[in-house]
Motif scaffolding. Structure first.
Motif, PDB file in Angstrom:
ATOM      1  N   THR A 122     -14.235   6.480  -2.465  1.00 57.39           N
ATOM      2  CA  THR A 122     -12.981   7.510  -2.383  1.00 57.39           C
ATOM      3  C   THR A 122     -13.218   9.394  -2.095  1.00 57.39           C
ATOM      4  O   THR A 122     -13.673   9.540  -3.116  1.00 57.39           O
ATOM      5  N   VAL A 157      -6.986   3.913  -3.589  1.00 57.52           N
ATOM      6  CA  VAL A 157      -7.001   3.369  -2.152  1.00 57.52           C
ATOM      7  C   VAL A 157      -5.305   2.260  -3.059  1.00 57.52           C
ATOM      8  O   VAL A 157      -6.044   2.560  -4.202  1.00 57.52           O
ATOM      9  N   THR A 158      -4.112   1.893  -2.755  1.00 59.72           N
ATOM     10  CA  THR A 158      -3.550   1.281  -3.231  1.00 59.72           C
ATOM     11  C   THR A 158      -3.603  -0.070  -2.482  1.00 59.72           C
ATOM     12  O   THR A 158      -3.775  -0.162  -1.479  1.00 59.72           O
ATOM     13  N   ILE A 159      -3.906  -0.718  -3.499  1.00 56.95           N
ATOM     14  CA  ILE A 159      -4.076  -2.704  -2.824  1.00 56.95           C
ATOM     15  C   ILE A 159      -2.587  -2.972  -3.628  1.00 56.95           C
ATOM     16  O   ILE A 159      -1.861  -2.613  -5.023  1.00 56.95           O
ATOM     17  N   GLY A 160      -1.960  -3.743  -2.608  1.00 54.91           N
ATOM     18  CA  GLY A 160      -0.419  -4.691  -3.640  1.00 54.91           C
ATOM     19  C   GLY A 160      -1.230  -6.895  -2.882  1.00 54.91           C
ATOM     20  O   GLY A 160      -1.262  -6.558  -2.278  1.00 54.91           O
ATOM     21  N   THR A 197      -2.659  -6.464   0.060  1.00 58.71           N
ATOM     22  CA  THR A 197      -2.523  -5.312   1.750  1.00 58.71           C
ATOM     23  C   THR A 197      -3.494  -4.727   0.613  1.00 58.71           C
ATOM     24  O   THR A 197      -3.610  -3.683  -0.848  1.00 58.71           O
ATOM     25  N   SER A 198      -4.247  -3.031   1.010  1.00 54.12           N
ATOM     26  CA  SER A 198      -4.632  -2.068   1.063  1.00 54.12           C
ATOM     27  C   SER A 198      -4.287  -0.947   2.502  1.00 54.12           C
ATOM     28  O   SER A 198      -4.866  -1.092   2.889  1.00 54.12           O
ATOM     29  N   SER A 199      -3.996  -0.217   1.371  1.00 53.18           N
ATOM     30  CA  SER A 199      -3.909   1.393   2.032  1.00 53.18           C
ATOM     31  C   SER A 199      -5.336   2.101   2.756  1.00 53.18           C
ATOM     32  O   SER A 199      -5.087   2.621   4.457  1.00 53.18           O
ATOM     33  N   ASP A 200      -6.202   1.255   1.892  1.00 56.10           N
ATOM     34  CA  ASP A 200      -7.479   1.877   3.248  1.00 56.10           C
ATOM     35  C   ASP A 200      -8.738   0.916   2.771  1.00 56.10           C
ATOM     36  O   ASP A 200      -9.733   0.422   1.787  1.00 56.10           O
ATOM     37  N   LYS A 218      -8.252  10.857  -4.363  1.00 58.41           N
ATOM     38  CA  LYS A 218      -7.187   9.890  -3.201  1.00 58.41           C
ATOM     39  C   LYS A 218      -7.135   9.220  -3.155  1.00 58.41           C
ATOM     40  O   LYS A 218      -8.584   7.858  -2.439  1.00 58.41           O
ATOM     41  N   ASN A 244       0.307  -4.183  -7.960  1.00 60.17           N
ATOM     42  CA  ASN A 244      -0.144  -3.093  -7.463  1.00 60.17           C
ATOM     43  C   ASN A 244      -1.551  -2.321  -7.852  1.00 60.17           C
ATOM     44  O   ASN A 244      -0.376  -2.141  -9.695  1.00 60.17           O
ATOM     45  N   SER A 273      -3.996   0.836  -8.338  1.00 58.57           N
ATOM     46  CA  SER A 273      -4.644   2.165  -7.585  1.00 58.57           C
ATOM     47  C   SER A 273      -6.187   2.178  -7.783  1.00 58.57           C
ATOM     48  O   SER A 273      -6.912   2.123  -9.599  1.00 58.57           O
TER      49      SER A 273
END
Length: 488
Positions: A259, A265-268, A76-79, A263, A95, A97
């Motif tokens: 970015t 981007v959080t990746i999981g 997953t990626s927050s953006d 701010k 996770n 950042s």
């Protein structure tokens, strides 16, 4: 012969239809041959279908052993417009950042005005000639005797060449030079295929460099590439690419945009148990399909019924053994190292008394979350045993023997004995069926030849009978006429 047959039956009453009926009465053997051939074809086709199902089962069992089945990850990626992520099987669930301060770019050089191209199309001759040389960052040219040369990549330009021709010649060497060219508003734009801070320079004979607009290039026309800069969990990373594969094990980080400050981007990365469950379900479905088809071929139906219909392979010992061994393997126990998971039922696959398997997805996911290694060992596990022996010199030694004990391994081994192209049971049976069918075809041909010969004999025999009866009638008529003459 034709004239004799024409009056066949005229006196004896035995005509062609009678002979046909006699031959038909004797042709029952052909029907038996044909029925046998039909039965053989049905058996061969049934085994062919079984082979197809077993081959699919073999493949799906193999899929269960692939790393991606048990180690697949979801990301997953927050953006995703800034950072996208791809996780390999060896990536760790975690996770991260990520902040992107710079994207990697390529060096790009745009020519100045090409005077000879003014008021012309890109397909018109520029009336230029000479050698134009492109020198890349490595200053490397084509290899000679396996070694790269220096001095760049030479482009020979003739007076007939148009702007399009010249760019085409440059791009013909792009694979070696790494420099690609295009035309924008009658100018040549050179781009390095590699990213990062790299140089591109030019040389040539005569005034060719100036003629093509690459002499005294304005600063705004020479854009030097830059290195990507980012931080991963606070650690600064720089790379000459926007596709980073060596910063975090198992991850490919695709940089899409810069970015905003503070701010990230959080990746999981998470374990993808859905992929594992899907592979198990696919195996269960194929197992059930195979067993159902095998059962249909062995079905004796209702022997008491007048029009009972049976399977094509009723009583076939090879198929009975296959059915029995497949069922047995589904319920075997395996030492996985975890006593809680030592058979398929413990991880969600149950088998009823008819041999049908059912998958409990929730139970399987629980087992995967608890001990994925044990789950895999039920399917794939190789044990090594050591036994004392004697080597070539007569000295004591230890002989190591490896044995595959996993359910999937054993089932694949069993299936392979049936579907192997050269030595498999099905291939052997198919060859036997072909030989039997061929022999029956020969027997039918010979039998038909005998029947045709017999028909010819019947025709000849009854034709002779008709001829004899005709002659007898003629003689009787003659004698009667003689008696009548004498009495008068």
């Amino acid at each position: 012969m034709a004239s004799s047959i024409n009056f066949l039956g005229s006196y004896s009453g035995i005509d062609s239809a009678t002979i046909d009926a006699m031959i038909e009465a004797e042709s029952g053997k052909v029907v038996q041959y044909t029925n046998k051939q039909t039965s053989i074809t049905a058996e061969k086709n049934a085994w062919k279908d079984i082979n197809t199902r077993l081959d699919s089962l073999f493949t799906k069992l193999g899929t269960l052993g692939e790393d991606k089945t048990f180690q697949s990850k979801t990301t997953t990626s927050s953006d995703a417009t800034k950072v996208a992520i791809t996780a390999g099987t060896d990536s760790a669930a975690s996770n991260y950042s990520i902040e992107v301060t710079k994207l990697a770019t390529s060096t790009q050089v745009t020519s100045g005005v090409i005077e000879s191209a003014e008021n012309k199309t890109i397909k018109d001759s520029l009336d230029l000639s000479g050698t134009f040389t492109i020198i890349n960052h490595e200053n490397a040219g084509p290899e000679v005797d396996g070694k790269p040369t220096t001095g760049g990549f030479k482009i020979e330009i003739s007076k007939e060449d148009s702007l399009k021709d010249i760019v085409g010649k440059i791009n013909e060497k792009s694979k070696e030079s790494g420099i690609q060219a295009k035309i924008v508003d009658n100018r040549i734009v050179m781009t390095d295929s590699k990213m990062g801070k790299r140089d591109i320079s030019f040389s040539g004979t005569g005034t060719i460099v100036k003629d093509l607009g690459f002499e005294a290039i304005p600063e705004e026309n020479y854009k030097v590439g830059q290195t990507a800069e980012l931080t991963i969990d606070g650690i600064t990373v720089t790379r000459d690419t926007n596709s980073i594969t060596d910063a975090v094990e198992g991850l490919t980080i695709e940089l899409k945009g810069v970015t905003e400050a503070s701010k990230p981007v959080t990746i999981g990365i998470k374990e993808d148990t859905d992929t594992t469950v899907k592979a198990f379900q696919s195996f269960v479905d194929q197992y059930n399909s195979t067993l159902t088809f095998v059962g249909d071929q062995l079905d004796v139906g209702d022997p008491s019924a007048e029009s009972n219909k049976t399977g094509a392979l009723v009583g076939d010992s090879s198929l009975i053994r296959l059915e029995s061994e497949l069922r047995s393997l589904m319920t075997q126990s395996v030492n996985s190292g975890n006593p809680s998971y030592n058979n398929l039922e413990a991880v969600g696959i149950s088998v009823d008394r008819y041999g049908k398997a059912t998958l409990d997805s929730a139970k399987l996911k629980t087992a995967l979350a608890d001990d994925p290694t044990a789950v895999k060992k039920i399917l794939f596990q190789t044990t090594t045993t050591e036994t004392p022996g004697i080597d070539e010199k007569g000295e004591p030694t230890t002989v190591k023997t490896e044995k595959e004990v996993g359910m999937a391994q054993k089932m694949r081994s069993l299936v392979d004995t049936y579907i192997s192209e050269k030595t498999g049971i099905i291939a052997t049976k198919s060859a036997t069926y072909d030989k039997l069918s061929e022999d029956i075809s020969k027997s039918i041909t010979k039998f038909n030849e005998r029947l045709e010969k017999k028909r010819e004999n019947y025709v000849a025999m009854f034709t002779r009978l008709d001829t004899a009866m005709m002659q007898a009638e003629s003689q009787l008529a003659y004698l009667q006429s003689q008696f009548s003459t004498n009495e008068s």
